[in-house]
Design a protein around this motif. Structure first.
Motif, PDB file in Angstrom:
ATOM      1  N   PHE A 176      14.185  85.721 115.752  1.00 33.34           N
ATOM      2  CA  PHE A 176      13.796  85.207 117.062  1.00 33.34           C
ATOM      3  C   PHE A 176      13.949  86.295 118.104  1.00 33.34           C
ATOM      4  O   PHE A 176      14.874  87.099 118.034  1.00 33.34           O
ATOM      5  N   THR A 177      13.043  86.319 119.052  1.00 33.17           N
ATOM      6  CA  THR A 177      13.157  87.316 120.106  1.00 33.17           C
ATOM      7  C   THR A 177      12.847  86.666 121.457  1.00 33.17           C
ATOM      8  O   THR A 177      12.005  85.777 121.551  1.00 33.17           O
ATOM      9  N   GLY A 178      13.545  87.082 122.468  1.00 26.94           N
ATOM     10  CA  GLY A 178      13.287  86.568 123.806  1.00 26.94           C
ATOM     11  C   GLY A 178      12.410  87.506 124.611  1.00 26.94           C
ATOM     12  O   GLY A 178      12.330  87.398 125.829  1.00 26.94           O
ATOM     13  N   ASP A 179      11.727  88.427 123.935  1.00 28.70           N
ATOM     14  CA  ASP A 179      10.934  89.445 124.631  1.00 28.70           C
ATOM     15  C   ASP A 179       9.878  88.833 125.537  1.00 28.70           C
ATOM     16  O   ASP A 179       9.665  89.292 126.654  1.00 28.70           O
ATOM     17  N   GLY A 180       9.229  87.787 125.025  1.00 30.80           N
ATOM     18  CA  GLY A 180       8.179  87.147 125.814  1.00 30.80           C
ATOM     19  C   GLY A 180       8.746  86.613 127.115  1.00 30.80           C
ATOM     20  O   GLY A 180       8.175  86.807 128.194  1.00 30.80           O
ATOM     21  N   TYR A 181       9.897  85.949 127.021  1.00 24.33           N
ATOM     22  CA  TYR A 181      10.519  85.384 128.212  1.00 24.33           C
ATOM     23  C   TYR A 181      10.972  86.485 129.165  1.00 24.33           C
ATOM     24  O   TYR A 181      10.798  86.388 130.375  1.00 24.33           O
ATOM     25  N   TYR A 182      11.571  87.556 128.581  1.00 31.69           N
ATOM     26  CA  TYR A 182      11.994  88.665 129.429  1.00 31.69           C
ATOM     27  C   TYR A 182      10.786  89.242 130.157  1.00 31.69           C
ATOM     28  O   TYR A 182      10.810  89.471 131.373  1.00 31.69           O
ATOM     29  N   GLY A 183       9.716  89.444 129.419  1.00 33.96           N
ATOM     30  CA  GLY A 183       8.508  90.016 130.013  1.00 33.96           C
ATOM     31  C   GLY A 183       7.963  89.156 131.136  1.00 33.96           C
ATOM     32  O   GLY A 183       7.629  89.647 132.214  1.00 33.96           O
ATOM     33  N   ALA A 184       7.885  87.844 130.870  1.00 32.15           N
ATOM     34  CA  ALA A 184       7.286  86.963 131.874  1.00 32.15           C
ATOM     35  C   ALA A 184       8.200  86.822 133.088  1.00 32.15           C
ATOM     36  O   ALA A 184       7.764  87.015 134.223  1.00 32.15           O
ATOM     37  N   TRP A 185       9.474  86.496 132.841  1.00 28.27           N
ATOM     38  CA  TRP A 185      10.356  86.153 133.949  1.00 28.27           C
ATOM     39  C   TRP A 185      10.776  87.376 134.734  1.00 28.27           C
ATOM     40  O   TRP A 185      10.830  87.340 135.955  1.00 28.27           O
ATOM     41  N   VAL A 186      11.102  88.458 134.038  1.00 24.83           N
ATOM     42  CA  VAL A 186      11.646  89.626 134.734  1.00 24.83           C
ATOM     43  C   VAL A 186      10.544  90.625 135.077  1.00 24.83           C
ATOM     44  O   VAL A 186      10.323  90.951 136.250  1.00 24.83           O
ATOM     45  N   LEU A 187       9.782  91.067 134.061  1.00 30.83           N
ATOM     46  CA  LEU A 187       8.803  92.123 134.306  1.00 30.83           C
ATOM     47  C   LEU A 187       7.647  91.629 135.161  1.00 30.83           C
ATOM     48  O   LEU A 187       7.168  92.337 136.033  1.00 30.83           O
ATOM     49  N   ARG A 188       7.187  90.411 134.897  1.00 29.77           N
ATOM     50  CA  ARG A 188       6.000  89.937 135.607  1.00 29.77           C
ATOM     51  C   ARG A 188       6.339  88.955 136.720  1.00 29.77           C
ATOM     52  O   ARG A 188       5.464  88.293 137.254  1.00 29.77           O
ATOM     53  N   ASP A 189       7.615  88.826 137.031  1.00 34.25           N
ATOM     54  CA  ASP A 189       8.017  88.081 138.219  1.00 34.25           C
ATOM     55  C   ASP A 189       7.583  86.609 138.182  1.00 34.25           C
ATOM     56  O   ASP A 189       7.143  86.060 139.181  1.00 34.25           O
ATOM     57  N   PHE A 190       7.737  86.007 137.016  1.00 35.02           N
ATOM     58  CA  PHE A 190       7.436  84.579 136.930  1.00 35.02           C
ATOM     59  C   PHE A 190       8.445  83.791 137.750  1.00 35.02           C
ATOM     60  O   PHE A 190       8.165  82.696 138.237  1.00 35.02           O
ATOM     61  N   PHE A 191       9.623  84.391 137.896  1.00 35.20           N
ATOM     62  CA  PHE A 191      10.728  83.735 138.578  1.00 35.20           C
ATOM     63  C   PHE A 191      10.342  83.279 139.983  1.00 35.20           C
ATOM     64  O   PHE A 191      10.613  82.144 140.371  1.00 35.20           O
ATOM     65  N   SER A 192       9.689  84.174 140.735  1.00 38.06           N
ATOM     66  CA  SER A 192       9.385  83.807 142.125  1.00 38.06           C
ATOM     67  C   SER A 192       8.386  82.657 142.181  1.00 38.06           C
ATOM     68  O   SER A 192       8.451  81.822 143.084  1.00 38.06           O
ATOM     69  N   SER A 193       7.476  82.590 141.191  1.00 40.47           N
ATOM     70  CA  SER A 193       6.537  81.471 141.235  1.00 40.47           C
ATOM     71  C   SER A 193       7.231  80.169 140.852  1.00 40.47           C
ATOM     72  O   SER A 193       6.795  79.099 141.266  1.00 40.47           O
ATOM     73  N   VAL A 194       8.322  80.271 140.079  1.00 39.54           N
ATOM     74  CA  VAL A 194       9.090  79.060 139.792  1.00 39.54           C
ATOM     75  C   VAL A 194       9.707  78.532 141.079  1.00 39.54           C
ATOM     76  O   VAL A 194       9.649  77.335 141.379  1.00 39.54           O
ATOM     77  N   ILE A 195      10.268  79.456 141.872  1.00 40.12           N
ATOM     78  CA  ILE A 195      10.858  79.039 143.154  1.00 40.12           C
ATOM     79  C   ILE A 195       9.791  78.413 144.042  1.00 40.12           C
ATOM     80  O   ILE A 195       9.999  77.357 144.640  1.00 40.12           O
ATOM     81  N   ASN A 196       8.607  79.061 144.095  1.00 38.33           N
ATOM     82  CA  ASN A 196       7.520  78.492 144.893  1.00 38.33           C
ATOM     83  C   ASN A 196       7.158  77.094 144.427  1.00 38.33           C
ATOM     84  O   ASN A 196       6.906  76.207 145.242  1.00 38.33           O
ATOM     85  N   THR A 197       7.123  76.912 143.105  1.00 37.30           N
ATOM     86  CA  THR A 197       6.786  75.592 142.575  1.00 37.30           C
ATOM     87  C   THR A 197       7.809  74.566 143.030  1.00 37.30           C
ATOM     88  O   THR A 197       7.444  73.452 143.425  1.00 37.30           O
ATOM     89  N   VAL A 198       9.096  74.944 142.983  1.00 33.45           N
ATOM     90  CA  VAL A 198      10.133  74.007 143.413  1.00 33.45           C
ATOM     91  C   VAL A 198       9.904  73.626 144.870  1.00 33.45           C
ATOM     92  O   VAL A 198       9.885  72.435 145.222  1.00 33.45           O
ATOM     93  N   ILE A 199       9.673  74.632 145.718  1.00 33.74           N
ATOM     94  CA  ILE A 199       9.462  74.343 147.141  1.00 33.74           C
ATOM     95  C   ILE A 199       8.276  73.405 147.315  1.00 33.74           C
ATOM     96  O   ILE A 199       8.363  72.378 147.993  1.00 33.74           O
TER      97      ILE A 199
END
Lengths: 293, 342
Positions: free
Chosen positions: A68-91
């Motif tokens: 198992f690898t978390g590379d996809g998640y690391y790539g999306a959340w950290v490298l491609r800044d998925f995190f900020s769109s999650v915050i936007n979605t919450v707002i």
């Protein structure tokens, strides 16, 4: 309970159980498969050789040393800044739910308590509005929003989603308030409350089951929306769904489809939790509209 | 409730709907009558000592920009946009009707026009997915109704997933599985013994994939509603039907289905409205080469990289709204009659 159930002959019972099992498999398998696959490397999940690779994780082991690898998640959340769109979605979703429930309870209550003819026409108008494809409305917004310089901001998208949500919210809450006895708030008014006081002191404390159910559907609409958020939000304000859509174009060329897969799984997870906890309310909400409408 | 109090309560909701649903429809109607300005062209004469003077036309970028800023709506075009090749294509249709090689040729050539292409898929999707999803939902409801109560909760949980999932995300999940390197696509290749089989390659296969996805996505809604309806089927009627010797099928046909009919009308109406705006699956499946829908055409016009074609999008929007109203009209007429009878 239906009578048919008790005396089902064996072949029919087998057939119907088998059919239900097949359906459950069809409904659940794509999700299980994608969640499982999101922890693999691309050569496994989109294997050119055999999909068995995705189960065993042959290439994943070769590349990362573990199945198992978390590379996809690391790539999306950290490298491609998925995190900020999650915050936007919450707002966006929280604001949409709060505002549309506030507007909706007031309006739904009024529609349920007024005996005049125009309530019927307002409900019919809401039905017609409910049928408008969202993208046609968006094509009406864009130019005026550009001109007024309010394009791209979250409050704009929020109020638009609230408005699009209103017809449904009104219908749901209208039929819910009809089920609360009129005598309740009328006796409060006889005791000297104003209409608004009666609403605040008597109706609000008993309306929560209906409001929660309606709120779930408002949440789903805001969370699942693509047309409005994709067209009305600027890049940094994007929510999850348009972000995933924008991943597709860029990510596929760079060979990082797994980023998109991880993002898709991340966006689905909250919905799983929602159904897990609110299954009863969702079912009752779906049927309430049907039985009363 | 007095009028004043009523309007005080409903004002926020009504204002939101009028501002952001009714007004945009007006805005769409106005925009559809305009097209964007053409580029401002200036004629420039360049003279060189030996070859004499040449005249050439150049696009005056600055003036174009200024014109577009001053009048963002564009120039008035009347119903021109509605009639052009990308929409109703009146001249093209006329030409096809007056000169064609049989019915098949007519259909093929009409299908090549963007608007009719989108309309064809939208209507097919609406009128195939709606009945099949309802039928599947009804069968699941019958099946689930017969299983032991203990298993019903989990079954309903999993059944809700295809409906509740974000449409774009659901489409992507299925698309990845159905791609030739995904589990479904690869299995189909093996089963049909055709290693080049790809669901994306032909229009027919793309349509089938989208329709199957639509049924998968829509069936749970019918299932939940019909399942709830099944709980309210009157026991006595069923029992007396049994005493009269009705078989299992006859009981379903003559007791259960009539009982569920009002629900079916409701489900059908909601599904028709929702399926008519089919949009996300086309983006998710990247199916635009083989299947487009009205909503997708509008999206495509608005998303344009260089120019956003507001006029064109607005015209398609107006035509879509007309479609919605035609779909809704039986309901509206019936409600109107019921209301007047009361």
């Amino acid at each position: 309970m239906m009578v048919t159930k008790r005396r089902q002959p064996l072949p029919l019972a087998v057939l119907s159980t088998g059919f239900v099992l097949l359906w459950v498999f069809m409904a659940a398998f794509p999700f299980i498969w994608t969640v499982w696959g999101s922890f693999k490397v691309e050569q496994d999940f989109f294997s050119r050789d055999s999909w068995w690779f995705a189960i065993e994780g042959t290439r994943t082991i070769a590349r990362t040393g573990s199945a198992f690898t978390g590379d996809g998640y690391y790539g999306a959340w950290v490298l491609r800044d998925f995190f900020s769109s999650v915050i936007n979605t919450v707002i966006v979703t929280v604001s949409v739910v709060v505002v549309s429930l506030t507007f909706g309870t007031l309006g739904g209550y009024a529609l349920a308590r007024s005996g005049y003819r125009y309530t019927f026409w307002l409900l019919m108008l809401a039905l017609v509005f409910r049928a408008m494809p969202h993208i046609t409305l968006v094509s009406g917004y864009l130019l005026p929003f550009f001109e007024m310089n309010i394009w791209g901001y979250m409050p704009t998208a929020i109020i638009v989603l609230v408005a699009i949500n209103q017809p449904f919210t009104l219908w749901m809450l209208h039929s819910f308030f009809l089920s609360i006895p009129k005598d309740l708030d009328e006796s409060a008014m006889v005791d000297g409350c104003s209409r608004f006081q009666a609403f605040r002191l008597v109706v609000i404390p008993v309306m929560w089951p209906g409001v929660i159910t309606t709120g779930l559907f408002s949440f789903l609409l805001a969370y699942n929306d693509f047309a409005v958020t994709a067209m009305l939000l600027s890049q940094p304000n994007q929510t999850m769904v348009p972000k995933i859509a924008s991943f597709l174009g860029t990510v596929q060329q760079e060979g990082n489809v797994m980023f998109a897969v991880a993002a898709v799984v991340s966006a689905t997870a909250p919905l799983f939790v929602l159904v897990l906890f609110f299954q009863r309310q969702i079912v009752s909400g779906l049927t309430a509209g049907a039985v009363k409408g | 409730m007095p009028h004043r109090a009523f309007f005080a309560f409903i004002m926020p909701s009504l204002a939101a709907m009028l501002l952001f649903i009714a007004l945009p429809i007006v805005s769409v109607a106005v925009q559809s009558l305009y097209v964007q300005h053409e580029r401002v062209v200036t004629e420039v004469e360049t003279c060189t000592p030996f070859s004499g003077c040449t005249k050439e036309t150049r696009v005056d970028a600055e003036a174009t920009e200024k014109l577009r800023n001053d009048e963002p709506l564009g120039r008035f075009n009347g119903f021109g946009t509605y009639l052009d090749r990308n929409h109703l294509a009146v001249t093209e249709i006329g030409a096809i009707l007056s000169d064609n090689a049989g019915f098949k040729d007519t259909v093929a050539r009409v299908y090549n026009l963007p608007f009719y292409r989108a309309l064809a898929f939208t209507l097919t999707y609406t009128f195939v997915v709606t009945p099949f999803a309802m039928l599947l939902g009804f069968c699941i409801a019958l099946g689930v109704n017969a299983i032991p109560p203990f298993y019903k909760g989990p079954v309903i949980f999993f059944s809700l997933l295809p409906m509740i999932v974000t449409p774009l995300v659901g489409a992507l999940i299925v698309y990845w599985m159905a791609s030739s390197q995904g589990i479904l696509g690869a299995t189909l290749q093996v089963l049909l013994n055709d290693p080049t089989l790809s669901l994306k390659s032909s229009a027919v296969l793309t349509w089938i994939t989208l329709l199957v996805y639509g049924i998968w996505h829509n069936a749970p809604f019918s299932f939940v509603v019909f399942y709830a309806g099944l709980q309210t089927v009157p026991h006595d009627t069923l029992e007396s039907a049994m005493i009269d010797g009705a078989s299992r099928w006859e009981r379903i046909r003559f007791v259960v289905i009539p009982h569920l009919m009002p629900l079916a009308t409701f489900v059908g109406l909601v599904q028709l409205m929702d399926n008519f705006r089919v949009f996300e699956p086309i983006v998710g499946f990247s199916a635009e080469a083989n299947a487009t829908s009205l909503s997708w055409s509008i999206f495509n016009d608005l998303r344009g990289q260089v120019d956003q074609l507001f006029g064109s999008a607005a015209a398609t929007s107006m035509l879509t709204i007309v479609g919605v109203i035609i779909l809704l009209s039986p309901v509206l007429v019936r409600t109107w009659r019921d209301f007047n009878r009361r």
